[in-house]
Every structure is written in structure tokens, then in C-alpha cells.
Scaffold this motif. Structure first.
Motif, PDB file in Angstrom:
ATOM      1  N   SER A  62       0.851  -1.188   0.000  1.00  0.00           N
ATOM      2  CA  SER A  62       0.000   0.000   0.000  1.00  0.00           C
ATOM      3  C   SER A  62       0.880   1.228   0.000  1.00  0.00           C
ATOM      4  O   SER A  62       1.837   1.318   0.786  1.00  0.00           O
ATOM      5  CB  SER A  62      -0.883   0.053   1.253  1.00  0.00           C
ATOM      6  N   ALA A  81      -2.237   3.673 -10.854  1.00  0.00           N
ATOM      7  CA  ALA A  81      -1.920   2.433 -10.121  1.00  0.00           C
ATOM      8  C   ALA A  81      -2.031   1.218 -11.038  1.00  0.00           C
ATOM      9  O   ALA A  81      -1.189   0.318 -11.006  1.00  0.00           O
ATOM     10  CB  ALA A  81      -2.867   2.292  -8.935  1.00  0.00           C
ATOM     11  N   ALA A  85       0.962  -1.303 -11.972  1.00  0.00           N
ATOM     12  CA  ALA A  85       0.860  -2.729 -11.609  1.00  0.00           C
ATOM     13  C   ALA A  85       1.009  -3.600 -12.858  1.00  0.00           C
ATOM     14  O   ALA A  85       1.661  -4.649 -12.820  1.00  0.00           O
ATOM     15  CB  ALA A  85      -0.475  -2.999 -10.918  1.00  0.00           C
ATOM     16  N   ASN A 105      -9.551  -1.550 -12.238  1.00  0.00           N
ATOM     17  CA  ASN A 105      -8.102  -1.701 -12.069  1.00  0.00           C
ATOM     18  C   ASN A 105      -7.681  -3.083 -11.570  1.00  0.00           C
ATOM     19  O   ASN A 105      -6.883  -3.190 -10.649  1.00  0.00           O
ATOM     20  CB  ASN A 105      -7.511  -0.586 -11.187  1.00  0.00           C
ATOM     21  N   ILE A 117      -6.621  -4.024  -6.893  1.00  0.00           N
ATOM     22  CA  ILE A 117      -6.204  -2.709  -6.402  1.00  0.00           C
ATOM     23  C   ILE A 117      -7.372  -2.076  -5.655  1.00  0.00           C
ATOM     24  O   ILE A 117      -8.503  -2.082  -6.146  1.00  0.00           O
ATOM     25  CB  ILE A 117      -5.770  -1.800  -7.574  1.00  0.00           C
ATOM     26  N   ILE A 133      -3.244   3.668  -1.747  1.00  0.00           N
ATOM     27  CA  ILE A 133      -3.402   2.839  -2.944  1.00  0.00           C
ATOM     28  C   ILE A 133      -2.904   1.442  -2.578  1.00  0.00           C
ATOM     29  O   ILE A 133      -1.697   1.242  -2.392  1.00  0.00           O
ATOM     30  CB  ILE A 133      -2.548   3.390  -4.109  1.00  0.00           C
ATOM     31  N   ILE A 135      -2.283  -2.464  -3.354  1.00  0.00           N
ATOM     32  CA  ILE A 135      -2.082  -3.312  -4.538  1.00  0.00           C
ATOM     33  C   ILE A 135      -1.687  -4.722  -4.077  1.00  0.00           C
ATOM     34  O   ILE A 135      -0.670  -4.895  -3.387  1.00  0.00           O
ATOM     35  CB  ILE A 135      -0.981  -2.727  -5.454  1.00  0.00           C
TER      36      ILE A 135
END
Ligand code: BTN
Length: 246
Positions: A62, A81, A85, A105, A117, A133, A135
């Protein structure tokens, strides 16, 4: 590269959720630009209130930002993001194995979900806003999340570890955010997203919070909304939903 210096990294063995840890750090007065990673999560969070199963071997990360930009620009942060990724996953895959972005996403490898995400945001007592954010990348494991077919980088022939995938993600996010910060990079970010997207021009069904819509997936706009041409030929803008192809 100067933009890499803007970020710090705290690595944990186990947390409840790296998003929760990142938000707690913001509440405790940590500055923005902090990455939290963990080898395991005991209460990983998914989109729309779902959970994210978080066994060891995958990447749980994150990035916490404080007041990252004007509200109007925040809508495009998930696109940054997703592109980063996708780049991290693509770097970990053998030649010829394709990773694509699925709106809003997710990242699919050969059509199967390998990344989720989750963006979360919270107003802090001092009036600033923390944006996190989160991930999650299936590096070694492909836990069943129920909704879509799932895969992992390992299953598709990649050999990088979670730490190595994180190094790619760290760099790609720094580059994407540098573009995003400048504001004028937005068109480039949307173009990068579109170039990596799955299903544009094809038929989709979107499950919305209340019902579903089917039609042709025309494009996304600069706010990251999905543009759907529905059965009646009407243009619909969708900001929340789960997409199913075909
Ligand atoms: C989705 O439902 O597709 C989004 C899943 C997001 C999971 C990641 S794992 C790291 C970060 N911490 C969390 O608790 N969730 C996100």
C-alpha cells in the motif's frame, strides 16, 4: 532517479491489512509517500467490501499519500496504479505471456485475474486527506476469490519473488506519479491505460451496485469512468461496477 527519493518503505512480516496499516500511519502523523508491505495479511480488504485472501508468497503493498492533488485529479489515480501494476507484472512474466488491465483496475494474465487494487481515503483531524493505494499481486499463489478465474505470476511461468515484483512496482509507481503530479501527464496516463486494456470494443456486462448493464465497452474518460454504449444505443458513464466480458 530523483522521483524515487520521494518514497519510503516499511516492510512487515504480518499485518491485518497493509491499507489499514498505511491509514493508521497517516493518522499517527507519518508524511505521505510511505509504502507499507507485508508477507501476510490476516484481514486483507478487497473492493466493494469483499475480503482479499492473503497467503504468504504474494505481494501485499500500500502506498500512502497525503493531499496528493486536487479532487478532480484524484479520480485518475486508480489509472496510474493500474498502469504501474501492469508494468510490474509484465516485467515478471516470460516473453509472450500477456498482462492486461481490466476496468477499473484489475490486472489479468491471459484473461485471469492476478492483481487487485483498492484505493481508500480518509480525512485526518488536521484537515488533510490521506489516500492509500493498495495493490495485491498474486506472485506465487492464486487463491480463489470467488468472482473471477484467478492465476499467479508463478503459474504463468514467472520466477520473480514478491520482493522483486515490489521493486518493479515501486519504480513504475514513482514514474507514473511523477507524470500524474504534473497534471498535464493525464492524457498520457489515460493513453497508457487504454493501450494495456482488455476488452475495449467488445461486449461486456457490468454488475452495478443496483442491477446490471450490457453493451459495448467503448472507452474510458479522463476521470477513469467506463463509457458503455448500451443496448438502446445510449452512452452511459459508469464509475463503480464489476465487468464481465462477452
Ligand atoms: C480487489 O478486490 O480486487 C482489490 C483487492 C486489493 C487487495 C490489496 S492487498 C494490499 C492492500 N491491502 C488490503 O487490505 N487490500 C489491498
Amino acid at each position: 532517479m530523483a522521483e524515487l527519493d520521494r518514497f519510503r518503505h516499511h516492510a512487515f512480516e504480518e499485518v491485518s491489512s497493509t491499507n489499514a496499516t498505511a491509514l493508521a500511519a497517516a493518522r499517527d502523523g507519518e508524511g505521505g509517500g510511505l509504502w507499507i508491505t507485508a508477507r501476510r495479511q490476516t484481514a486483507g480488504r478487497g473492493r466493494r467490501g469483499r475480503s482479499w485472501s492473503s497467503a504468504e508468497g504474494n505481494l501485499y503493498s500500500s502506498l500512502m499519500l497525503i493531499d496528493p492533488g486536487p479532487i478532480a485529479l484524484l479520480h485518475s489515480l486508480p489509472l496510474v496504479a493500474a498502469v504501474a501494476a501492469q508494468q510490474a507484472v509484465a516485467a515478471a512474466l516470460p516473453y509472450g505471456v500477456e498482462a492486461r488491465v481490466k476496468w477499473p483496475n484489475d490486472i489479468l494474465i491471459e484473461g485471469r485475474k492476478a492483481v487487485g487494487i483498492l484505493l481508500e481515503s480518509e480525512g485526518l483531524p488536521d484537515g488533510r486527506r490521506a489516500v492509500v493505494i493498495g495493490i495485491g499481486i498474486n506472485v506465487a499463489e492464486a487463491p480463489d476469490h470467488g468472482l473471477y478465474p484467478i492465476t499467479s505470476i508463478r503459474e504463468m511461468g514467472g520466477t520473480l519473488s514478491a520482493d522483486e515484483v515490489f521493486a518493479h512496482l515501486f519504480r513504475a509507481m514513482a514514474e507514473g506519479l511523477a507524470l500524474w503530479d504534473e497534471g498535464r501527464g493525464l492524457a498520457g496516463i489515460v493513453a497508457a491505460w487504454r493501450q494495456r486494456a482488455a476488452g475495449i470494443g467488445g461486449r461486456i456486462t457490468v454488475n452495478l451496485p443496483n442491477g446490471s448493464l450490457s453493451g459495448v465497452f467503448e472507452d474510458i474518460d479522463e476521470a477513469g469512468q467506463l463509457i458503455l454504449r448500451d443496448e438502446g444505443g445510449q452512452r452511459r458513464l459508469i464509475s463503480v461496477g464489476d465487468v464481465f466480458f462477452g
